[in-house]
Design an enzyme around this catalytic site. Structure first.
Site, PDB file in Angstrom:
ATOM      1  N   ASP A  76       0.812  -1.219   0.000  1.00  0.00           N
ATOM      2  CA  ASP A  76       0.000   0.000   0.000  1.00  0.00           C
ATOM      3  C   ASP A  76       0.846   1.269   0.000  1.00  0.00           C
ATOM      4  O   ASP A  76       0.638   2.165   0.820  1.00  0.00           O
ATOM      5  CB  ASP A  76      -0.946   0.012   1.211  1.00  0.00           C
ATOM      6  CG  ASP A  76      -1.754  -1.248   1.366  1.00  0.00           C
ATOM      7  OD1 ASP A  76      -2.086  -1.860   0.334  1.00  0.00           O
ATOM      8  OD2 ASP A  76      -2.052  -1.642   2.510  1.00  0.00           O
ATOM      9  N   GLU A 102     -11.177   1.432  -4.111  1.00  0.00           N
ATOM     10  CA  GLU A 102     -10.515   1.863  -2.874  1.00  0.00           C
ATOM     11  C   GLU A 102      -9.207   2.575  -3.209  1.00  0.00           C
ATOM     12  O   GLU A 102      -8.885   2.812  -4.372  1.00  0.00           O
ATOM     13  CB  GLU A 102     -10.245   0.656  -1.965  1.00  0.00           C
ATOM     14  CG  GLU A 102      -9.418  -0.428  -2.628  1.00  0.00           C
ATOM     15  CD  GLU A 102      -9.447  -1.739  -1.867  1.00  0.00           C
ATOM     16  OE1 GLU A 102     -10.162  -1.849  -0.863  1.00  0.00           O
ATOM     17  OE2 GLU A 102      -8.742  -2.674  -2.289  1.00  0.00           O
TER      18      GLU A 102
END
Length: 577
Positions: free
Chosen positions: A71, A247
């Protein structure tokens, strides 16, 4: 763990945080008469892909961060680049790196390094904090790191600093739900936060249906402005096709247009990166006709040197005035299982047209890319720069300041370690590796599919409750323990496999300790072997070759990668046979 479970877990965390449950700030090791002392740790990575693809002078390897560094988010101030990643229940939270050229990175430790402010105590390893965003605001010369914290009732938080080299301020709680927040500052200085959330009540159309929201941000009071929230993406690129898990949004501005880049498809084999455009930061946003702009989902599963799951990206302007993207991906082993976790990769990005496109992001990813023009030296693994490719890491524990690659789980490493003249002493907690509590284990990420990790341990257990050695861990319910303990008056070394929380002794043997013992774990893809040397040199295997299946995300679930740790406990439940 599926994404829908995350929202349920977050709800529980918020519920419990207001039920008066006491969370201890710190747990410290309880020294016994003979705590273990570890010295001379050697980690060696030896993946074939790096042996078969040596670097040319103008190349560097991708992933730039190997092991569990998923991430990624990145920002720039002048010639300085800062990148952050998810850390879940590892401590400190949100690892941060610095670079001057996008090639050579320095590890700065973790943004959330105070247990009084971020405490993942009593949480599963895949909770804690993720996925961070980092943004530099030139209007007030301030860096902002924003993240979702699945522990301690924090929820979405933001921290600030004028200089990431000097630490960060205290977390500020933000009043909105959902995950994956990112902050953006417009040319006029106005702030906006975008994030993933559930659809409005009663409007969820299918499993995995999510939305992207935007809020206006009050910079003076560091909070979102009530009533300014708006859904700017419903479902994904094309709602009629039932896209899942939109997302990881990021907002950018270029050429007078606003761009919203998101991950879509879930953080697995269908993962991708998509892009939208608008004339206003609050929309409406129109998807690009060439989506996705990055994915690995279209290629044969048996392709050579496979990189998969590519997505969750962020963009930055490089030192050569060209854009680059950082994103997560995985490198499965010979059994097509993911033990090293989701890693941080990089690609150049062509933004000469209306929309950005990851160069070679829609073909099978390769192991190396060209250095930005003007960057003359690849110093990875040298002069204090973070290594990648194949490398050897040696630690003799002679410095009071440990390398930041050594981390704790659910709490600070400093609570149980002390550096002595003989090496690193671990003062064992009355907690074993299978408990949802801080453990007295100093962890190192597994960064290669083929690796060895060896250490010397000076230790004589006093009872069956005492054990020290090496642990290979994917999470608290899936791990291997290779350690020294007692059975009656005798000393044993054992190998224990824990799968789905159920433990089994693979092998054990009685030993006589006359001097420090060498312990070693070696892996070649899915095959792991544990060995010991009573004389420090002649290794004896214990338990044969065992499968690394339980150390993979595929079998164990969750969002992390395998960790290798120096482990000690005063609450051992592994019984020698």
């Amino acid at each position: 763990m599926k994404k829908q479970q995350i929202f349920f877990l977050l709800s529980l965390i918020f519920l419990f945080s207001f039920k008066g449950i006491e969370v201890k700030d710190t747990i410290t090791g309880r020294p016994n008469k003979r705590p273990p002392v570890f010295s001379n740790v050697i980690y060696q990575g030896n993946d074939n892909i790096y042996k078969n693809n040596p670097l040319k002078p103008d190349e560097f390897y991708s992933p730039v961060l190997q092991g569990c560094y998923p991430d990624p988010a990145i920002t720039r101030k002048g010639d300085d680049y800062y990148m952050v990643c998810s850390s879940f229940a590892m401590f400190p939270g949100v690892p941060i790196f610095h670079s001057k050229d996008l090639v050579n990175w320095t590890d700065l430790g973790g943004v959330l390094n105070k247990v009084s402010e971020f405490n993942p105590h009593d949480t599963g390893i895949s909770q804690g904090v993720y996925a961070p965003g980092i943004t530099y605001n030139p209007h007030n010369d301030t860096f902002y790191m924003i993240v979702t914290a699945f522990s301690g009732g924090l929820g979405n938080i933001i921290v600030k600093t004028k200089d990431p080299m000097k630490g960060w301020g205290s977390p500020i709680k933000l009043g909105f739900d959902g995950i994956d927040p990112c902050i953006f500052f417009d040319d006029n200085g106005k702030g906006y936060i975008v994030h993933n959330d559930a659809p409005d009540k009663g409007k969820q159309l299918y499993e995995g249906h999510r939305v992207i929201k935007v809020w206006e941000y009050d910079l003076e009071n560091d909070k979102v402005i009530p009533g300014t929230d708006k859904i700017i993406v419903d479902g994904g690129v094309d709602l009629s096709k039932k896209p899942i898990w939109i997302e990881a949004p990021h907002l950018y501005k270029k050429g007078g247009h606003y761009y919203l880049m998101c991950a879509e498809g879930g953080t697995g084999g269908n993962h991708s990166e998509v892009i939208f455009i608008s004339d206003n930061p609050k929309g409406p946003f129109k998807p690009a006709s060439n989506n996705p702009i990055l994915t690995q989902r279209y290629f044969p599963q048996n392709r050579k040197d496979k990189v998969d799951w590519a997505g969750h990206a962020d963009l930055v302007l490089g030192p050569d005035n060209k854009y680059y993207g950082v994103f997560l991906g995985v490198r499965p082993n010979d059994k097509d299982r993911v033990n090293t976790g989701r890693e941080t990769f990089m690609l150049p990005v062509d933004w000469s047209g209306t929309f950005p496109v990851f160069e070679n992001g829609l073909v099978p990813l390769e192991s190396k890319i060209k250095m930005p023009k003007g960057v003359t030296e690849n110093k990875t693994g040298k002069d204090g720069f973070f290594p990648n490719g194949n490398f050897t890491f040696t630690e003799n524990f002679t410095s009071e300041k440990l390398d930041y690659r050594w981390i704790g789980l659910r709490g600070p490493r400093e609570n149980f370690i002390s550096v002595t003249k003989k090496g690193l002493q671990i003062n064992p907690f009355e907690v074993n590796i299978k408990e949802l509590k801080p453990t007295s284990t100093l962890f190192y990420r597994q960064m290669h599919n083929t690796f060895s990790f060896a250490t010397t341990i000076d230790y004589k257990p006093e009872s069956e409750k005492d054990l020290a050695g090496i642990v290979c861990l994917q999470n608290e319910r899936f791990n291997y323990v290779f350690g020294i303990t007692k059975k009656g008056k005798d000393t044993y070394i054992l190998l224990e496999r824990t799968e789905k929380g159920q433990s089994k002794i693979i092998a054990s043997t009685k030993i006589e300790i006359k001097k420090p013992i060498r312990l070693q774990v070696k892996a070649m893809g899915d095959s792991y072997e544990f060995s010991y040397a009573l004389n420090g040199a002649d290794f004896r295997n214990l338990g044969g070759s065992v499968s690394g299946d339980i150390l993979s995300t595929n079998v164990a679930g969750g969002f992390t990668g395998a960790l290798v740790g120096l482990y000690a406990t005063a609450a051992n439940d592994a019984k020698a046979q």
